[in-house]
Design an enzyme around this catalytic site. Sequence first.
Site, PDB file in Angstrom:
ATOM      1  N   MET A  11       4.895   6.239   1.606  1.00  0.00           N
ATOM      2  CA  MET A  11       4.154   5.196   2.632  1.00  0.00           C
ATOM      3  C   MET A  11       3.178   6.564   3.214  1.00  0.00           C
ATOM      4  O   MET A  11       2.772   7.717   3.787  1.00  0.00           O
ATOM      5  CB  MET A  11       6.057   5.321   3.871  1.00  0.00           C
ATOM      6  CG  MET A  11       6.680   5.017   3.087  1.00  0.00           C
ATOM      7  SD  MET A  11       8.036   4.513   4.276  1.00  0.00           S
ATOM      8  CE  MET A  11       7.083   3.084   5.398  1.00  0.00           C
ATOM      9  N   GLY A  13       1.626   5.333   6.240  1.00  0.00           N
ATOM     10  CA  GLY A  13       1.460   5.136   7.552  1.00  0.00           C
ATOM     11  C   GLY A  13       0.501   3.941   8.129  1.00  0.00           C
ATOM     12  O   GLY A  13      -0.273   3.164   9.303  1.00  0.00           O
ATOM     13  N   VAL A  15      -0.119  -0.489   6.333  1.00  0.00           N
ATOM     14  CA  VAL A  15       0.294  -1.495   6.944  1.00  0.00           C
ATOM     15  C   VAL A  15       0.630  -2.336   5.278  1.00  0.00           C
ATOM     16  O   VAL A  15       1.960  -2.081   4.731  1.00  0.00           O
ATOM     17  CB  VAL A  15      -0.516  -2.907   7.550  1.00  0.00           C
ATOM     18  CG1 VAL A  15      -1.236  -3.240   6.478  1.00  0.00           C
ATOM     19  CG2 VAL A  15       0.556  -3.706   7.672  1.00  0.00           C
ATOM     20  N   SER A  17       1.676   0.097   3.132  1.00  0.00           N
ATOM     21  CA  SER A  17       3.070   0.704   2.299  1.00  0.00           C
ATOM     22  C   SER A  17       4.065   0.199   3.359  1.00  0.00           C
ATOM     23  O   SER A  17       5.228   0.536   2.805  1.00  0.00           O
ATOM     24  CB  SER A  17       2.677   2.503   2.522  1.00  0.00           C
ATOM     25  OG  SER A  17       2.051   2.960   3.726  1.00  0.00           O
ATOM     26  N   CYS A 101      -7.272  12.124  -7.055  1.00  0.00           N
ATOM     27  CA  CYS A 101      -5.985  12.020  -6.027  1.00  0.00           C
ATOM     28  C   CYS A 101      -4.873  11.027  -6.885  1.00  0.00           C
ATOM     29  O   CYS A 101      -3.951  11.662  -6.990  1.00  0.00           O
ATOM     30  CB  CYS A 101      -6.489  11.195  -4.624  1.00  0.00           C
ATOM     31  SG  CYS A 101      -4.472  11.562  -3.877  1.00  0.00           S
ATOM     32  N   GLY A 125       1.278   1.085  -2.186  1.00  0.00           N
ATOM     33  CA  GLY A 125       1.255  -0.103  -1.699  1.00  0.00           C
ATOM     34  C   GLY A 125      -0.286  -0.982  -2.094  1.00  0.00           C
ATOM     35  O   GLY A 125      -1.206  -1.495  -1.121  1.00  0.00           O
ATOM     36  N   CYS A 197     -10.355   9.766   1.367  1.00  0.00           N
ATOM     37  CA  CYS A 197      -9.113  10.004   2.736  1.00  0.00           C
ATOM     38  C   CYS A 197      -9.324  10.905   3.348  1.00  0.00           C
ATOM     39  O   CYS A 197      -9.241  11.587   4.598  1.00  0.00           O
ATOM     40  CB  CYS A 197      -8.125  10.126   2.080  1.00  0.00           C
ATOM     41  SG  CYS A 197      -8.494  11.349   0.335  1.00  0.00           S
TER      42      CYS A 197
END
Length: 362
Positions: A11, A13, A15, A17, A101, A125, A197
């Site tokens: 997760m 943070g 939408v 995931s 990653c 996600g 990221c």
Amino acid sequence: MMEKKTVVVGMSGGVDSSVAALLLKEQGYNVIGLFMVNWEEDDENGCCTAEQDYEDVRRVSNLIGIPYYTVNFSKEYRERVFSYFLKEYERGRTPNPDVLCNREIKFGPFKEHALALGADYIATGHYCDIAHEGDKSFLLKAADTGKDQTYFLNQVTQPQFQNVLFPLGKMQKSEVRAVAERAGLSTAHKKDSTGICFIGERNFRNFLKSYLPAKRGKMMTYDGKVLGEHLGLMYYTLGQRKGLDIGGQREDGGGRWFVVEKDLKNNILYVAHGDESRLYSAACEVSGVNWIPAPPEKQTFECTAKFRYRQSEQSVRVHVRESGDLFIEFAERQRAVTEGQYAVLYGGGRCLGGGVIERAVF
């Protein structure tokens, strides 16, 4: 009564995931949320974005009724991903750390940690789908072609794909947001993250120069005319038009200036304007190839390929060399094929794998 299978959901943070976790809970899985910290540094405003994202994970997890934990892989990220990112920029290339990653963190230490927690599966996600047939895993394109993220998963290996679920593979992004809104998730209208990221919304040049010394040099044309000074070759990419700061200098033929070559040896940035033919290549050489699920039976075959994420698939002929490297011929000449980026192959609705572009062939 069958025992519930446990799924650990990565997760972020966001939408996507959040909805992945919700859907798996509704499907009867025992769901655990795991928030991954890969980068520990405040942004330009002194805010730690990881804290904001974790707060969204907390809200969503509490609402849908799942436990949630945090795991910190910032050390592994710096060693396995960020160090590579810096080395590639030092070489004058343009890396894609998000691809690395996935292989080195999300489907590496993250998956190992999840399995240690007792997970039967991990889920993310990502917009893609997967088919497990025996010991082989096939990476399938997402139903939402505009959001398909198989490009970023081209380096994930077969063992890493085992016990993996992608709940959003058959959904459109609009459906995902609608599910989030109906469920009252706080992330329903949260803006999608963009760019690299660990840089986030920060100025890229400011970020990079804090890690690598910038060496200014000449910005010039092939016929020897010096137009100005570049700020450091690492800041520029092939075909780049913005940020050259030479727009006022016009020559016969007009047109905007763009980057045609980075001469690392002599620290010269070559630019041109008007005719873009110098940007178009006929083929490329690719190394570090990862096949999904396995190498092809033929040494030469035709398929489609993408040479950057935001690109439609292009028809190509692939030649597999004895070394395992690829020589990829383009059916139509391609603009600004960039060293350090990934060439990703597709066929029959599947991602066949990919590798790093070493050289464009003109």
